[in-house]
Design a protein around this motif. Structure first.
Motif, short mmCIF file in Angstrom:
data_model
loop_
_atom_site.label_atom_id
_atom_site.label_comp_id
_atom_site.label_asym_id
_atom_site.label_seq_id
_atom_site.Cartn_x
_atom_site.Cartn_y
_atom_site.Cartn_z
N HIS A 107 -45.70 50.07 21.47
CA HIS A 107 -46.71 51.09 21.23
C HIS A 107 -46.10 52.49 21.37
O HIS A 107 -46.29 53.35 20.52
CB HIS A 107 -47.87 50.93 22.23
CG HIS A 107 -48.77 52.12 22.28
ND1 HIS A 107 -48.67 53.09 23.26
CD2 HIS A 107 -49.74 52.56 21.44
CE1 HIS A 107 -49.54 54.05 23.04
NE2 HIS A 107 -50.22 53.75 21.95
N ARG A 111 -46.02 55.40 18.56
CA ARG A 111 -46.79 56.62 18.84
C ARG A 111 -45.87 57.84 18.81
O ARG A 111 -46.24 58.89 18.32
CB ARG A 111 -47.50 56.48 20.19
CG ARG A 111 -48.34 57.70 20.50
CD ARG A 111 -49.67 57.36 21.12
NE ARG A 111 -50.37 58.59 21.45
CZ ARG A 111 -51.67 58.76 21.51
NH1 ARG A 111 -52.47 57.75 21.28
NH2 ARG A 111 -52.20 59.91 21.79
N THR A 266 -69.75 60.99 13.15
CA THR A 266 -69.98 62.11 14.08
C THR A 266 -70.71 63.23 13.34
O THR A 266 -71.65 63.84 13.86
CB THR A 266 -68.64 62.62 14.64
OG1 THR A 266 -67.93 61.52 15.19
CG2 THR A 266 -68.86 63.66 15.72
N ARG A 311 -59.95 45.14 26.34
CA ARG A 311 -58.63 44.96 26.91
C ARG A 311 -58.53 43.52 27.41
O ARG A 311 -59.55 42.87 27.65
CB ARG A 311 -58.40 45.90 28.11
CG ARG A 311 -58.42 47.39 27.75
CD ARG A 311 -57.23 47.78 26.88
NE ARG A 311 -57.11 49.22 26.75
CZ ARG A 311 -57.58 49.92 25.72
NH1 ARG A 311 -58.23 49.32 24.73
NH2 ARG A 311 -57.38 51.23 25.67
N HIS A 368 -53.53 55.14 24.98
CA HIS A 368 -54.15 54.96 23.66
C HIS A 368 -55.19 56.02 23.33
O HIS A 368 -55.91 55.88 22.33
CB HIS A 368 -54.80 53.57 23.57
CG HIS A 368 -53.79 52.47 23.55
ND1 HIS A 368 -53.13 52.08 22.40
CD2 HIS A 368 -53.30 51.69 24.55
CE1 HIS A 368 -52.29 51.10 22.70
NE2 HIS A 368 -52.38 50.84 23.99
N CYS A 370 -57.25 58.74 21.76
CA CYS A 370 -57.29 58.97 20.31
C CYS A 370 -56.24 59.97 19.83
O CYS A 370 -56.25 61.14 20.22
CB CYS A 370 -58.68 59.47 19.90
SG CYS A 370 -58.78 59.82 18.14
C1 HEM Z 1 -64.89 61.63 16.15
C2 HEM Z 1 -63.90 60.94 15.64
C3 HEM Z 1 -63.09 59.91 16.38
C4 HEM Z 1 -63.45 59.10 17.43
C5 HEM Z 1 -64.78 59.05 18.16
C6 HEM Z 1 -62.28 58.28 17.75
C7 HEM Z 1 -62.25 57.35 18.78
C8 HEM Z 1 -61.10 56.69 19.19
C9 HEM Z 1 -61.02 55.85 20.36
C10 HEM Z 1 -62.19 55.51 21.28
C11 HEM Z 1 -59.72 55.44 20.49
C12 HEM Z 1 -59.15 54.69 21.67
C13 HEM Z 1 -58.60 53.32 21.44
C14 HEM Z 1 -58.21 52.61 22.72
O1 HEM Z 1 -58.23 53.16 23.82
O2 HEM Z 1 -57.89 51.42 22.60
C15 HEM Z 1 -58.99 55.98 19.35
C16 HEM Z 1 -57.66 55.75 19.07
C17 HEM Z 1 -57.04 56.17 17.90
N1 HEM Z 1 -57.54 57.06 16.97
FE1 HEM Z 1 -59.36 57.93 17.00
N2 HEM Z 1 -61.28 58.58 16.87
C18 HEM Z 1 -61.72 59.57 16.03
C19 HEM Z 1 -61.02 60.17 15.01
C20 HEM Z 1 -59.75 59.84 14.63
C21 HEM Z 1 -59.04 60.40 13.51
C22 HEM Z 1 -59.57 61.51 12.58
C23 HEM Z 1 -57.83 59.77 13.45
C24 HEM Z 1 -56.70 59.95 12.47
C25 HEM Z 1 -56.80 60.37 11.25
C26 HEM Z 1 -57.77 58.82 14.55
C27 HEM Z 1 -56.71 58.00 14.84
C28 HEM Z 1 -56.60 57.21 15.96
C29 HEM Z 1 -55.43 56.40 16.27
C30 HEM Z 1 -54.18 56.28 15.43
C31 HEM Z 1 -55.71 55.75 17.48
C32 HEM Z 1 -54.81 54.76 18.23
C33 HEM Z 1 -53.99 55.47 19.28
C34 HEM Z 1 -53.10 54.58 20.09
O3 HEM Z 1 -53.30 53.35 20.11
O4 HEM Z 1 -52.14 55.09 20.70
N3 HEM Z 1 -58.96 58.89 15.24
N4 HEM Z 1 -59.85 56.76 18.60
#
Ligand code: HEM
Length: 418
Positions: A107, A111, A266, A311, A368, A370
């Motif tokens: 990961h 990342r 959102t 998890r 992780h 976001c």
């Molecule tokens: C309001 C908008 C968004 C919400 C509420 C949201 C929510 C989340 C949440 C809850 C996670 C956590 C996953 C975990 O802990 O297992 C996450 C991870 C992630 N999000 Fe978002 N997200 C949003 C917008 C975006 C956008 C715009 C992108 C990219 C274009 C994005 C890319 C990612 C990626 C790549 C991860 C994985 C990170 C990792 O595993 O290291 N998200 N998101």
């Protein structure tokens, strides 16, 4: 150690998809009851068509517990997958090596490579383009007249931004859009079996087609770099690290799945909340720049666009006196943590001046968290600035049409006017 409380004892069943079809206020009441029990409740899993039945999960519904599980990735692993129920094999095939489903060191490596795309410098470069896209969207609304906020506004911007960011060439954009539309149709919720099978088939085909398009693009850029993000990700950079074209394909599908629906939901829920809360609306219309950041955080808290992630426990551990064994599943209910009265006074109230606002809508603090949080904030801010400046009377009309899902808090349609 305390005995495990089970779903039967509470009369609430988070594993039953019927629960997710109930009115949001009713679900809130049940989550408040679960939080009051002060310990995780165990829910045996139900059989869902096409999804493997697992052995059940412990529900983490309090803010402190969601934070702990997000932070402590050694005990609370993201492998083999973060969705619940257990995803079918084809989903694992498409998303198995995407970083959201991996632990360190795999990961951390992914990342590290892809975070460059989300640096403040890279995001600043996207600004003008997002402004132009938002202007076009509002031009079209004015030309067509307001009908559905989701289709005409909220669904258009996020996918455009992701394609721009990655450098998806114009000639394949229409195909990417089509595949994304199809791939988000199926959400694993209650439908008749034949319909589920048909939808899941279309969904898988669309995701695989999407991946193939991007893998092909990655191979081309590997041979012939073009100065865009795809080229930067697949060619060795200063640290000598790069994505393979296959990893690029997984990353792109993850971006589309993680960054598309979330941002769009959102915006759609946000318009409704602002419409229903006159003081929020007054503040935004009179002093947009002072209040928009607070409005975005409060919208993400109130809505929890992703309602849950899971998890898997790696070693014996205790949480609020309940013993967790290796292999046990825990589900992090972000929506419930975001309404925890111990952390958010008057939690049901939509208050864009709330401060502090340590919500977990973008995930809890930890590896992780976001990756796209700042990009989402930027998109929503630019889109809402354009809307509230050019159409200051904009408002949601009637109730949103919600999608039945235990995962995405998704709005399918929202009528609006201005
Ligand atoms: C309001 C908008 C968004 C919400 C509420 C949201 C929510 C989340 C949440 C809850 C996670 C956590 C996953 C975990 O802990 O297992 C996450 C991870 C992630 N999000 Fe978002 N997200 C949003 C917008 C975006 C956008 C715009 C992108 C990219 C274009 C994005 C890319 C990612 C990626 C790549 C991860 C994985 C990170 C990792 O595993 O290291 N998200 N998101």
């Amino acid at each position: 150690m305390v005995a495990v409380t089970t779903a039967v004892e509470t009369g609430i069943d988070l594993a039953d998809l019927a629960f997710w079809g109930r009115a949001p206020q009713e679900r809130e009441r049940d989550f408040a009851r679960l939080r009051a029990l002060e310990r995780p409740v165990f829910f045996p899993e139900r059989r869902v068509p096409l999804l493997r039945s697992g052995k059940g999960f412990h529900a983490l519904v309090r803010h402190a517990d969601v934070v702990e599980a997000s932070r402590n990735a050694k005990v609370f692993s993201s492998e083999p997958a973060v969705t619940n129920p257990e995803p079918p094999g084809w989903v694992k095939h498409v998303f198995g090596d995407s970083m959201v489903n991996l632990d360190d060191p795999r990961h951390a490596r992914l990342r590290r490579i892809v975070s460059r795309a989300f640096s403040p410098k890279m995001l600043a470069k996207l600004d003008d383009d997002i402004v132009r896209a938002a202007e076009r969207i509002v031009d079209d609304v004015v030309a067509e007249g307001p009908r559905d906020f989701v289709a005409q506004v909220a669904a258009r911007l996020p996918i455009h931004v992701i394609c721009d960011m990655v450098g998806v060439p114009d000639e394949i954009r229409a195909r990417v859009h089509r595949h994304v539309d199809v791939s988000t149709e199926y959400t694993g919720v209650r439908m008749s079996l034949p319909r589920t099978v048909a939808m899941a088939g279309r969904n898988m085909a669309a995701l695989l087609a999407l991946q193939r398009l991007v893998i092909k693009l990655g191979r081309e850029r590997e041979r012939d770099p073009a100065g865009d993000l795809v080229s930067a990700l697949v060619t060795a950079n200063v640290d000598g690290e790069r994505l393979t074209p296959r990893e690029l394909g997984s990353f792109f599908t993850l971006l589309l799945v993680a960054g598309n629906e979330t941002a769009r939901n959102t915006m759609a829920h946000g318009l409704k909340l602002i419409t229903d809360t006159p003081d929020a609306r007054d503040r935004l219309v009179s002093d947009f720049d002072t209040h928009i950041a607070g409005a975005i955080e409060e919208t993400v808290r109130h809505v929890s666009p992703i309602m849950q992630f899971r998890r898997t426990v790696t070693q014996d551990h205790e949480i609020r006196g309940v013993h967790l064994a290796p292999g046990d599943k825990v589900v992090l209910f972000y929506g419930s943590a975001n309404r925890d009265e111990e952390v958010f006074p008057d939690a049901a109230r939509y208050d864009i001046t709330r401060s502090p606002n340590p919500h977990v809508g973008f995930g809890g603090p930890g590896p992780h968290f976001c990756l796209g949080a700042n990009l989402a904030r930027q998109e929503i801010k630019i889109m809402f600035r354009e809307l509230f400046t050019r159409l200051p009377g904009i408002r949601a009309v009637g109730e949103p049409e919600l999608l039945l899902s235990n995962f995405d808090n998704s709005v399918r349609r929202q009528a609006f006017a201005y």
